[in-house]
Design an enzyme around this catalytic site. Structure first.
Site, PDB file in Angstrom:
ATOM      1  CG  HIS A  74     -46.117  31.546  70.382  1.00  0.00           C
ATOM      2  ND1 HIS A  74     -45.022  31.996  71.090  1.00  0.00           N
ATOM      3  CD2 HIS A  74     -46.372  30.304  70.857  1.00  0.00           C
ATOM      4  CE1 HIS A  74     -44.639  31.066  71.939  1.00  0.00           C
ATOM      5  NE2 HIS A  74     -45.447  30.023  71.822  1.00  0.00           N
ATOM      6  CD1 TRP A  92     -48.260  34.787  72.069  1.00  0.00           C
ATOM      7  CD2 TRP A  92     -49.357  32.831  72.057  1.00  0.00           C
ATOM      8  NE1 TRP A  92     -47.673  33.962  73.006  1.00  0.00           N
ATOM      9  CE2 TRP A  92     -48.315  32.755  73.014  1.00  0.00           C
ATOM     10  CE3 TRP A  92     -50.172  31.711  71.869  1.00  0.00           C
ATOM     11  CZ2 TRP A  92     -48.077  31.620  73.781  1.00  0.00           C
ATOM     12  CZ3 TRP A  92     -49.941  30.577  72.623  1.00  0.00           C
ATOM     13  CH2 TRP A  92     -48.907  30.538  73.569  1.00  0.00           C
ATOM     14  CG  ASP A 140     -44.762  35.995  73.161  1.00  0.00           C
ATOM     15  OD1 ASP A 140     -44.258  35.139  72.411  1.00  0.00           O
ATOM     16  OD2 ASP A 140     -45.663  35.736  73.991  1.00  0.00           O
ATOM     17  CG  HIS A 158     -43.297  20.757  74.062  1.00  0.00           C
ATOM     18  ND1 HIS A 158     -43.807  20.940  75.331  1.00  0.00           N
ATOM     19  CD2 HIS A 158     -43.246  21.991  73.497  1.00  0.00           C
ATOM     20  CE1 HIS A 158     -44.058  22.230  75.513  1.00  0.00           C
ATOM     21  NE2 HIS A 158     -43.736  22.883  74.404  1.00  0.00           N
ATOM     22  NE  ARG A 161     -47.807  22.667  74.838  1.00  0.00           N
ATOM     23  CZ  ARG A 161     -48.525  22.061  75.762  1.00  0.00           C
ATOM     24  NH1 ARG A 161     -49.721  21.562  75.467  1.00  0.00           N
ATOM     25  NH2 ARG A 161     -48.085  21.948  77.002  1.00  0.00           N
TER      26      ARG A 161
END
Length: 308
Positions: free
Chosen positions: A188, A230, A258, A49, A45
């Site tokens: 995910h 997820w 999603d 980002h 992540r």
């Protein structure tokens, strides 16, 4: 002059060889970090980002004004913003000790290296990474949310209620296509959403599901319980994001961004392929992740450093 310096001098490119040696050392430390603390998701992540601030509409401006994988996520402007909630831990607790041990490596390289190594250690594909990124901070940075994807409406972009349009709005400005969108969404398969971070789920650090609460075997060595994932095995990088989404597991999350991958005409063929063929997913993901990791980057040497 040591033996290593002599060899570098004989064969040329001594500075680059030393830089590669530092990168190899840093990668080993990244691998140890992920294996010992089960922290692959937050490293991925963080890398995303940092890179995801890029906007090709600004590519004509002087570097690093277009944003991208330049290490600027460390600035107060970015790290304290809502989209990056929780990522201070990744920078300060996980990556800073590695940076201190290998000061020769840039922050931009370390952040992207940690993300790619995390994918590999978690069972995903080996990403053909290029290193040598220079750190940069835009003089006129984009305001939050920095063009990053939203999980729920109202979405950024021209169609606030349309998740497919939002995904294309975000990823097309990276120079990506529908296959890239679906492949990268497959990351995910690892990670969780937290009430305390994105605020998109009800589960926080003190709550959790059968797969994320304290005592769950799915936590492995993770120091942080809670949130909602997820997938069931959210520390394993595989294609379960695609195989399990339609099962509507009550302990998992599926956001509009999603679910739309299963129905949109441009996304569905790729979703269906990755659902059936993990090798196809891994091959596509590796290329899309590489593309993401180089957005807006300036490399020294200009050709970059590979084979790390």
């Amino acid at each position: 002059m040591g033996c290593f310096d002599c060899i570098c001098g004989l064969f040329g490119g001594g500075a680059t060889a030393k830089q590669k040696q530092a990168l190899v050392k840093a990668k080993g430390l990244c691998k140890e970090l992920v294996e010992s603390r089960s922290c692959a998701p937050i490293l991925v992540r963080t890398a995303w980002h940092d890179a995801g601030t890029y906007d090709k509409a600004n590519a004509g401006k002087p570097w690093p004004e277009a944003g991208g994988a330049i290490g600027s996520i460390r600035t107060d402007h970015e790290i304290n913003a809502g989209p990056n909630a929780g990522l201070k831990k990744a920078v300060a607790m996980y990556l800073q000790p590695i940076k201190s041990q290998v000061p020769e490596i840039s922050w931009a390289d370390l952040i992207q290296m940690a993300g790619a190594t995390a994918v590999e250690v978690a069972g995903g594909p080996k990403i053909p990474m290029k290193y040598g990124r220079v750190d940069g901070v835009p003089a006129d940075p984009a305001p939050p949310p920095f063009g990053l994807p939203d999980a729920k409406p109202p979405f950024g972009g021209p169609s606030p209620q349309d998740p497919a349009a939002h995904l294309r709005y975000v990823f097309y400005k990276y120079g990506m296509d529908d296959k890239d969108i679906v492949a990268l969404s497959g990351a995910h398969t690892i990670g969780r959403a937290f009430k305390d971070r994105s605020g998109t789920v009800e589960e926080g650090y003190l709550g959790g599901t059968a797969y994320t609460k304290r005592g769950s075997p799915s936590l492995e060595k993770s120091e942080t319980a809670g949130g909602r994932s997820w997938t069931k095995n959210w520390l394993k990088f595989d294609n379960s994001y695609f195989t399990d989404m339609a099962k509507n597991d009550p302990d998992c999350i599926t956001f509009p961004t999603d679910a739309v991958l299963m129905t949109d005409a441009g996304f569905k063929p790729h979703f269906d392929l990755f659902q059936k063929d993990q090798a196809a997913f891994f091959a596509a993901y590796a290329q899309s992740h590489k593309k993401l990791s180089e957005l807006g980057s300036k490399f020294e040497p200009a050709a970059g450093i590979v084979g790390v």
